[in-house]
Write a protein that holds these residues in place. Structure first.
Motif, PDB file in Angstrom:
ATOM      1  N   LYS A 121       0.729  -1.196   0.160  1.00  0.00           N
ATOM      2  CA  LYS A 121       0.028  -0.093  -0.036  1.00  0.00           C
ATOM      3  C   LYS A 121       1.019   1.289   0.141  1.00  0.00           C
ATOM      4  O   LYS A 121       1.991   1.104   0.478  1.00  0.00           O
ATOM      5  N   PRO A 122       0.242   2.480  -0.658  1.00  0.00           N
ATOM      6  CA  PRO A 122       1.144   3.617  -0.413  1.00  0.00           C
ATOM      7  C   PRO A 122       1.435   3.836   1.073  1.00  0.00           C
ATOM      8  O   PRO A 122       0.615   3.388   2.057  1.00  0.00           O
ATOM      9  N   GLY A 123       2.645   4.536   1.166  1.00  0.00           N
ATOM     10  CA  GLY A 123       3.332   4.780   2.555  1.00  0.00           C
ATOM     11  C   GLY A 123       4.020   3.557   3.250  1.00  0.00           C
ATOM     12  O   GLY A 123       4.859   3.926   4.242  1.00  0.00           O
ATOM     13  N   TRP A 127      10.011   6.336  -0.336  1.00  0.00           N
ATOM     14  CA  TRP A 127      10.455   6.559  -1.640  1.00  0.00           C
ATOM     15  C   TRP A 127      11.287   7.923  -1.533  1.00  0.00           C
ATOM     16  O   TRP A 127      12.207   7.897  -2.461  1.00  0.00           O
ATOM     17  N   LYS A 128      11.120   8.843  -0.775  1.00  0.00           N
ATOM     18  CA  LYS A 128      11.972   9.906  -0.722  1.00  0.00           C
ATOM     19  C   LYS A 128      13.500   9.500  -0.474  1.00  0.00           C
ATOM     20  O   LYS A 128      14.362  10.066  -0.820  1.00  0.00           O
ATOM     21  N   ALA A 152      -1.630   1.576  -6.672  1.00  0.00           N
ATOM     22  CA  ALA A 152      -1.345   2.665  -6.138  1.00  0.00           C
ATOM     23  C   ALA A 152      -0.157   3.161  -5.735  1.00  0.00           C
ATOM     24  O   ALA A 152       0.562   4.394  -5.821  1.00  0.00           O
ATOM     25  N   THR A 153       0.636   2.169  -5.207  1.00  0.00           N
ATOM     26  CA  THR A 153       1.855   2.357  -4.880  1.00  0.00           C
ATOM     27  C   THR A 153       2.968   2.618  -5.901  1.00  0.00           C
ATOM     28  O   THR A 153       3.833   3.467  -5.945  1.00  0.00           O
ATOM     29  N   GLU A 156       2.665   6.203  -6.577  1.00  0.00           N
ATOM     30  CA  GLU A 156       3.170   7.187  -5.584  1.00  0.00           C
ATOM     31  C   GLU A 156       4.634   6.999  -5.748  1.00  0.00           C
ATOM     32  O   GLU A 156       5.245   8.069  -5.709  1.00  0.00           O
ATOM     33  N   LYS A 159       5.284   9.401  -8.763  1.00  0.00           N
ATOM     34  CA  LYS A 159       5.238  10.777  -8.558  1.00  0.00           C
ATOM     35  C   LYS A 159       6.652  11.170  -7.460  1.00  0.00           C
ATOM     36  O   LYS A 159       7.119  12.327  -7.892  1.00  0.00           O
ATOM     37  N   ALA A 160       7.031  10.235  -6.599  1.00  0.00           N
ATOM     38  CA  ALA A 160       8.127  10.612  -5.919  1.00  0.00           C
ATOM     39  C   ALA A 160       9.543  10.694  -6.883  1.00  0.00           C
ATOM     40  O   ALA A 160      10.393  11.469  -6.592  1.00  0.00           O
TER      41      ALA A 160
END
Length: 198
Positions: A121-123, A127-128, A152-153, A156, A159-160
């Motif tokens: 799942k996202p989070g 990724w940063k 969704a991941t 994510e 995007k990161a």
């Protein structure tokens, strides 16, 4: 930090020796493979600093995947580990390959339901931190096809990567056994503005 980061599923591959059928096998050859994992292996063999990101169950098959990646020179420290519950409610994926010979084609069966990566799942991934000083990010259409959470991941991650100025590539790699062409198109359209290289 990395020349290349890939994100996706790896599976343990079991194959009978000497071109046997699985039903006749008495021994199996054990290997590891997967689309993004294979890209990481190839990049590591080109002396690129490479990392692979995934989610694995913390048991022998997860350790096997991790250890094989390390043998190829891949940084495997970004794996999200899932505790083994003893009964396999979450598991690592397997595939079984009968290598063809003569007129008999090779055959592959997948055993990847309820895999740890399909429950990502996202989070769950930082990724940063993964993309700090990373040059390139690669993912394929297999990963988002595994589940809505994996999709969704993937978004994510893209995007990161974009926010970090990382060049990205996306291998469409459509698998009709995992999702419909309509769902693949709908999902991929979200990704394309974030992909720098096709």
């Amino acid at each position: 930090m990395y020349d290349v980061v890939t994100f996706g599923e790896a599976m343990v591959r079991l194959s009978p020796l000497e071109y046997r059928r699985l039903e006749h096998a008495t021994r199996l050859d054990v290997e590891v493979g997967g689309g993004e994992y294979n890209v990481a292996v190839g990049c590591a063999h080109l002396d690129l600093k490479t990392a692979w990101v995934s989610r694995l169950v913390d048991n022998w098959s997860g350790w096997l995947i991790r250890n094989k990646g390390r043998e190829h020179g891949i940084d495997m420290s970004n794996i999200v580990w899932v505790p083994f519950d003893g009964v396999g409610m979450e598991r690592n994926g397997f595939n079984h390959v009968e290598v063809g010979v003569g007129p008999r084609a090779s055959a592959v069966t997948y055993d990847r339901g309820h895999s740890a990566i399909s429950n990502i799942k996202p989070g769950m991934v930082n990724w940063k931190a993964v993309f700090a000083k990373t040059r390139w990010f690669h993912v394929s259409g297999i990963t988002p096809a595994l589940s809505d959470g994996a999709s969704a991941t993937t978004l994510e991650a893209l995007k990161a990567a974009d926010a970090a100025g990382v060049t990205t590539s996306y291998d469409l790699n459509f698998r009709s056994k995992l999702w419909t062409s309509e769902k693949a198109q709908e999902t991929t359209k979200q990704f394309m503005p974030l992909v720098k290289v096709l």
